[in-house]
Motif scaffolding. Structure first.
Motif, PDB file in Angstrom:
ATOM      1  N   LYS A 160      51.556 -67.384 -34.639  1.00 43.00           N
ATOM      2  CA  LYS A 160      52.881 -67.823 -34.025  1.00 43.00           C
ATOM      3  C   LYS A 160      53.458 -66.558 -33.226  1.00 43.00           C
ATOM      4  CE  LYS A 160      54.796 -71.481 -37.203  1.00 43.00           C
ATOM      5  NZ  LYS A 160      55.869 -71.873 -37.949  1.00 43.00           N
ATOM      6  N   ARG A 202      52.538 -80.902 -32.677  1.00 44.43           N
ATOM      7  CA  ARG A 202      51.534 -79.821 -32.406  1.00 44.43           C
ATOM      8  C   ARG A 202      50.348 -80.485 -31.832  1.00 44.43           C
ATOM      9  NH1 ARG A 202      53.025 -75.685 -36.473  1.00 44.43           N
ATOM     10  NH2 ARG A 202      53.715 -74.184 -35.405  1.00 44.43           N
ATOM     11  N   THR A 261      51.429 -66.430 -30.046  1.00 40.80           N
ATOM     12  CA  THR A 261      51.385 -67.482 -29.175  1.00 40.80           C
ATOM     13  C   THR A 261      52.893 -66.963 -28.416  1.00 40.80           C
ATOM     14  OG1 THR A 261      50.594 -69.174 -30.429  1.00 40.80           O
ATOM     15  CG2 THR A 261      52.395 -69.763 -28.647  1.00 40.80           C
ATOM     16  N   GLU A 262      53.907 -66.363 -29.138  1.00 42.78           N
ATOM     17  CA  GLU A 262      55.081 -65.960 -28.347  1.00 42.78           C
ATOM     18  C   GLU A 262      54.756 -64.911 -27.344  1.00 42.78           C
ATOM     19  OE1 GLU A 262      57.759 -67.811 -28.046  1.00 42.78           O
ATOM     20  OE2 GLU A 262      56.499 -69.176 -29.392  1.00 42.78           O
ATOM     21  N   ASP A 307      48.471 -74.121 -31.408  1.00 40.63           N
ATOM     22  CA  ASP A 307      49.914 -73.837 -31.544  1.00 40.63           C
ATOM     23  C   ASP A 307      50.377 -74.478 -30.443  1.00 40.63           C
ATOM     24  OD1 ASP A 307      51.924 -73.185 -32.750  1.00 40.63           O
ATOM     25  OD2 ASP A 307      52.062 -71.140 -31.980  1.00 40.63           O
TER      26      ASP A 307
END
Length: 365
Positions: A246, A169, A249-250, A162
């Motif tokens: 996702k 990417r 990742t955040e 990611d």
């Protein structure tokens, strides 16, 4: 206690979804490859923005087959870094090629592209940058050099699921990219796993054959291959986890920002994120000359830490035959003595991050 990594928390957060997928996979009796693996390949290829993905039994296997797919021969040379896990270099050795090391940038610990050209010889066939800790290498200059000299570029993206480079990417930048799904990775299997992604259909076709004993169809072995197939259950697991990547990742990026803020006044260097990059913080490593003392004191307070990696590959006994010595890669060697990885996983709480930082500030002011 604050563990360095807590996979139980991740499991609990997606338990029902994960167990349903595993039970469905078991009931299908497609234990090797099968529909779940094929679906995961399609989904992960789309996630990376490339047309092809081939799932394998480990990230090491991904590197091995990627090097074979580009036609690497014994005696060829591959330019890479020693600031990495040993598998990067082992895969080059597997095909009989020679790893040629360049040093890394002090800021990102990724390949220093300004040093590549001086290492190119008539035997050089590929460049293998590593996106260390989840920060992408500076790929445009690397790709420019590769085009100039007719070299292939293989991304070691084992720590960079990611991650993005200039809005693209990681995995979609070089000729081939290799990911690991070792359980502790940002996208981890419940066991071993890996994948190769590429825009080159010929490479993908070759790797599909190589992973399954070189078969073009059952019992037709067109080349000498390997048993590098992914388990069906791991395909099912990874399909579930990919849907959460996702958000994970955040969470990692938010944790890193909090670490950066709370450690601003401590005498440590925190990770940098270049303007071209989206760092995914597989590892959050600080740097300090007091690394060993700090690690000892954090351990005494019940805080888990790690060192990635204490002995660079060029100084490992297993690769002494390459002829490198201490002093050959000064940045790599310096940072190997100073890096300390702090607890980092999506499910960490602000309170735990604050507790880690309080202890660090109490030791290093």
């Amino acid at each position: 206690m604050i563990p360095f990594l807590d996979l139980k928390l991740q499991y609990e957060s997606i338990k029902e979804e994960l167990e349903a997928a595993v039970l469905k996979s078991l009931a299908s009796t497609q234990y090797i490859l099968g529909e779940e693996v094929a679906a995961f390949e399609s989904e992960f290829a789309a996630f990376c923005g490339v047309p092809h993905a081939v799932a394998l039994n480990s990230g090491t296997s991904a590197l091995h087959l990627a090097l074979l797919a580009i036609g690497l021969q014994p005696g060829d040379e591959v330019i890479t870094v020693a600031s990495t896990f040993v598998a990067t270099v082992a895969a080059i050795d597997y095909v009989g090629a020679k790893p040629v090391f360049v040093d890394v940038e002090p800021e990102t610990l990724n390949m220093d592209h300004s040093l590549i050209t001086a290492k190119i010889t008539e035997r050089t066939k590929a460049i293998l940058p590593v996106h260390l800790h989840g920060h992408p290498a500076d790929m445009d200059p690397i790709l420019k050099i590769a085009r100039q000299y007719g070299l292939k570029v293989i991304e070691d993206a084992a720590q960079a699921h990611d991650s993005e480079y200039k809005g693209r990417r990681v995995g979609s930048l070089g000729d081939i990219a290799c990911f690991s799904f070792y359980p502790g990775k940002n996208l981890g299997a419940c066991g071993e796993g890996g994948i190769v992604v590429t825009a080159n259909g010929d490479y993908a076709h070759t790797i599909r054959m190589l992973r399954d004993w070189g078969q073009s169809r059952k019992y037709h072995h067109d080349m000498k291959g390997f048993n590098y197939r992914m388990d069906g259950i791991q395909g099912a697991v990874l399909r579930v986890k990919l849907r959460h990547l996702k958000a994970w990742t955040e969470a990692r990026r938010c944790h890193a920002q909090m670490y950066n803020e709370l450690l601003r006044d401590a005498e440590v260097e925190t990770p940098q994120e270049r303007d071209y990059a989206r760092h995914v913080y597989h590892v959050y490593s600080i740097r300090t000359s007091q690394r060993d003392d700090l690690q000892k004191k954090l351990t005494q307070q019940g805080i888990g830490t790690g060192i990635h990696y204490p002995i660079p590959v060029h100084l490992q006994a297993a690769y002494a035959d390459l002829g490198y010595k201490r002093g050959d890669l000064p940045v790599t060697e310096l940072e190997a003595d100073r890096l300390l990885s702090l607890p980092m996983f999506p499910e960490m709480t602000n309170e735990k991050i604050e507790a880690v930082c309080r202890q660090i500030c109490g030791v290093i002011l």
